[in-house]
Design an enzyme around this catalytic site. Structure first.
Site, mmCIF file in Angstrom:
data_model
loop_
_atom_site.group_PDB
_atom_site.id
_atom_site.type_symbol
_atom_site.label_atom_id
_atom_site.label_comp_id
_atom_site.label_asym_id
_atom_site.label_seq_id
_atom_site.Cartn_x
_atom_site.Cartn_y
_atom_site.Cartn_z
ATOM 1 N N ASP A 2 -22.025 14.195 -28.426
ATOM 2 C CA ASP A 2 -22.819 13.889 -27.231
ATOM 3 C C ASP A 2 -23.159 15.146 -26.443
ATOM 4 O OD1 ASP A 2 -22.885 10.974 -27.339
ATOM 5 O OD2 ASP A 2 -20.738 11.070 -27.001
ATOM 6 N N ASN A 26 -31.025 6.487 -22.280
ATOM 7 C CA ASN A 26 -30.474 6.347 -23.632
ATOM 8 C C ASN A 26 -30.657 4.919 -24.160
ATOM 9 O OD1 ASN A 26 -28.539 4.986 -22.086
ATOM 10 N ND2 ASN A 26 -26.802 5.767 -23.260
#
Length: 411
Positions: free
Chosen positions: A175, A101
């Site tokens: 998420d 990420n």
């Protein structure tokens, strides 16, 4: 007969923090992949979010970290050092999938961007989640689901009661949706890599995911001459058959009858007004909307629902096949018998004697069976065994552990 997980024999290297990408890694681990989570010497920041969530800060009972990192192996590595980067590349040499990420700019500066890595590892599936994507002016902005998913994506600015304030948001909602999207892309890319021997870059982001989840209404917003512009007053919602109403015992019960005309006679009778079952003012939604009768019908339903408890309405609606659900609190969800029956939860027994219900990802395999739920690794817990698998001797591992620039970690 021994069951075999779908991804047994697949190696995943995860270089990521917080929720979205680690959640994807956890799903792959549940599917049988050997997921090696790399953390910096200070550890994934998710290890330290307990106070924000209203939990005690205890690394040996860390429900959020376990949720996103169960069934993985964890090592500590300072990838900013030459020795650390060398080990990272040795891991990638044996990996099928790489998850990260890191923001685009940070990846490029570290030499960990896709174009660089695919030259060295041409069969590698490289997967990424960012806040705002890999292109455009905002690609390197920090992105959390509070900001990129809820706010920038349009949820907070649209879906609240007009004249009030946006809802209180919670971590992980955006998420986890990103994680599910990333997993689907990763699995497709892995099949492609196995078939043609060529890697792939797979990515998703919080902004796009948010817009996709609201796509029906965002697309409809292009017709300003129809419907209502959000935020709206719930009393003026075109159909009062898709709202929540307060019961006698101060609970809320959500109904959902999108085909208003078909449900009208049954529902209006259920709530104690059979006299209106054939009233032409209310039987057809188009007429209700045309004559602006939604507010008065909303008030009528509200008044009727307030006369009985949530439990009483649950019995009535169930008997009449009305789609509904009582708006449960988190504490009630934890006791929901249906949720337990479908293996939503796992009863984790921690070494300190505490038992807590932990949530499983919502993907089930009948033949493979339920995956184990092994707690997430303590910081650096598997470093020696992973290095040994790479061919490092006990002496070399000891030297690396002693090198504070490469592998020192918190206890």
């Amino acid at each position: 007969m021994t069951s075999h997980k779908a991804l047994e024999g697949v190696t995943v290297v995860e270089l990521a923090t917080f929720i979205a990408v680690p959640a994807a890694g956890r799903i792959l681990a549940d599917m049988g992949a050997n997921v090696i989570k790399i953390e910096s010497p200070s550890g994934d920041n998710l290890r330290y979010t307990a106070p924000t969530e209203g939990r005690p800060l205890d690394q040996h009972e860390n429900t959020s970290f376990d949720l996103e990192n169960a069934n993985k192996r964890g090592i500590v590595l300072n990838t900013k050092t030459e020795a650390g980067k060398k080990i990272l590349f040795e891991l990638l040499e044996k990996a099928d999938i790489f998850l990260t990420n890191w923001r685009p700019g940070a990846r490029e500066r570290a030499g960990l961007d896709y174009e660089t890595l695919k030259k060295r590892f041409p069969k590698l599936v490289y997967a990424s989640v960012t806040g705002y994507g890999d292109e455009g002016p905002d690609k390197d902005l920090p992105g959390f689901d509070y900001t990129a998913f809820f706010a920038r994506g349009g949820i907070l600015g649209s879906l609240y009661q007009k004249g009030t304030v946006p809802m209180n948001v919670i971590p992980g909602l955006g998420d986890h949706q990103c994680a599910l999207g990333l997993v689907s892309g990763v699995l497709a890319a892995y099949i492609r890599a196995k078939n043609i021997g060529q890697g792939e870059y797979v990515s998703t982001n919080l902004l796009h995911t948010s817009i996709y989840t609201q796509a029906i209404m965002i697309q409809a917003a292009q017709y300003p001459d129809y419907g209502q512009a959000y935020p709206i007053d719930r009393r003026t919602t075109t159909s009062p058959f898709i709202l929540a109403y307060k019961t006698k015992d101060d609970r809320f019960i959500q109904v959902c009858m999108p085909v208003y005309d078909a449900y009208y006679p049954t529902f209006i009778s259920c709530i104690g007004r059979p006299d209106l079952a054939e009233d032409a003012r209310y039987t057809r939604l188009q007429e209700v909307a045309k004559n602006n009768r939604s507010p008065e019908l909303y008030d009528l339903i509200w008044q009727q629902v307030e006369q009985k408890t949530a439990s009483e309405w649950a019995d009535i609606f169930t008997q009449n096949d009305i789609p509904f659900s009582i708006a449960q609190t988190w504490e009630e969800v934890l006791e929901d018998k249906q949720a337990w029956a479908i293996n939503t939860f796992y009863n984790m027994k921690y070494k300190n004697g505490s038992e807590k219900a932990l949530v499983r990802p919502p993907i089930d395999f009948l033949e493979s069976g339920l995956p184990e739920y092994r707690r997430g690794p303590l910081l650096g817990e598997d470093t020696p065994s992973v290095l040994a698998e790479l061919g490092y001797s006990a002496e070399e591992i000891a030297n690396l552990e002693a090198n504070k620039d490469v592998m020192t970690w918190k206890e």
